[in-house]
Design an enzyme around this catalytic site. Structure first.
Site, PDB file in Angstrom:
ATOM      1  N   TYR A  42      -3.509   4.857  -5.414  1.00  0.00           N
ATOM      2  CA  TYR A  42      -4.660   5.469  -4.612  1.00  0.00           C
ATOM      3  C   TYR A  42      -4.477   3.702  -3.277  1.00  0.00           C
ATOM      4  O   TYR A  42      -4.252   2.549  -4.383  1.00  0.00           O
ATOM      5  CB  TYR A  42      -5.749   5.424  -4.470  1.00  0.00           C
ATOM      6  CG  TYR A  42      -6.909   4.503  -5.084  1.00  0.00           C
ATOM      7  CD1 TYR A  42      -7.861   3.583  -4.247  1.00  0.00           C
ATOM      8  CD2 TYR A  42      -6.731   3.931  -6.734  1.00  0.00           C
ATOM      9  CE1 TYR A  42      -8.037   3.106  -4.998  1.00  0.00           C
ATOM     10  CE2 TYR A  42      -7.712   3.421  -6.769  1.00  0.00           C
ATOM     11  CZ  TYR A  42      -9.295   2.779  -5.766  1.00  0.00           C
ATOM     12  OH  TYR A  42      -9.621   1.779  -6.496  1.00  0.00           O
ATOM     13  N   CYS A  43      -4.593   3.783  -1.883  1.00  0.00           N
ATOM     14  CA  CYS A  43      -4.176   3.129  -1.982  1.00  0.00           C
ATOM     15  C   CYS A  43      -6.366   3.104  -0.574  1.00  0.00           C
ATOM     16  O   CYS A  43      -6.968   4.023  -0.996  1.00  0.00           O
ATOM     17  CB  CYS A  43      -3.798   2.673  -1.393  1.00  0.00           C
ATOM     18  SG  CYS A  43      -2.425   3.736  -0.055  1.00  0.00           S
ATOM     19  N   GLY A  44      -5.977   2.557   0.238  1.00  0.00           N
ATOM     20  CA  GLY A  44      -6.779   3.117   1.581  1.00  0.00           C
ATOM     21  C   GLY A  44      -6.812   4.109   1.957  1.00  0.00           C
ATOM     22  O   GLY A  44      -8.246   5.093   1.843  1.00  0.00           O
TER      23      GLY A  44
END
Length: 101
Positions: A56-58
């Site tokens: 996951y990222c932003g």
């Protein structure tokens, strides 16, 4: 994803955001390997190319690119988490911060 995190862990959760983003908060139980070092350090962090890896990222863009690169490196069970950090926070799920650790 919350249900998967609450169940017994049979996967690795990787946060591919930048260091300052990680410090401000992250999903409990995540491993931090920022997008800039992921390909360099993944084989040490997760040597099993058959292991399931959730990234996951932003919001999902960086993690989608990271997942694609890990697949090119031979990792077979890699997924990008839709909605990423923002989706997690917006849902009101628990977070950890650097001072909590």
């Amino acid at each position: 994803m919350k249900r998967r995190l609450d169940a017994p862990k049979d996967f690795h959760l990787l946060d591919v955001r930048e260091d300052h983003e990680w410090t401000e908060g992250h999903i409990p139980g995540a491993i931090h390997l920022s997008r800039g070092i992921l390909e360099r350090d993944i084989e040490v962090a997760i040597p099993d190319r058959e292991a399931e890896i959730l990234l996951y990222c932003g919001g999902g863009y960086r993690s989608a690119l990271a997942a694609e690169n890990l697949q090119k490196m031979g990792y077979k069970r890699v997924l990008s988490v839709d909605g990423g950090w923002r989706g997690w926070v917006d849902a009101g799920f628990p977070v950890e911060k650097k001072e909590d650790e």
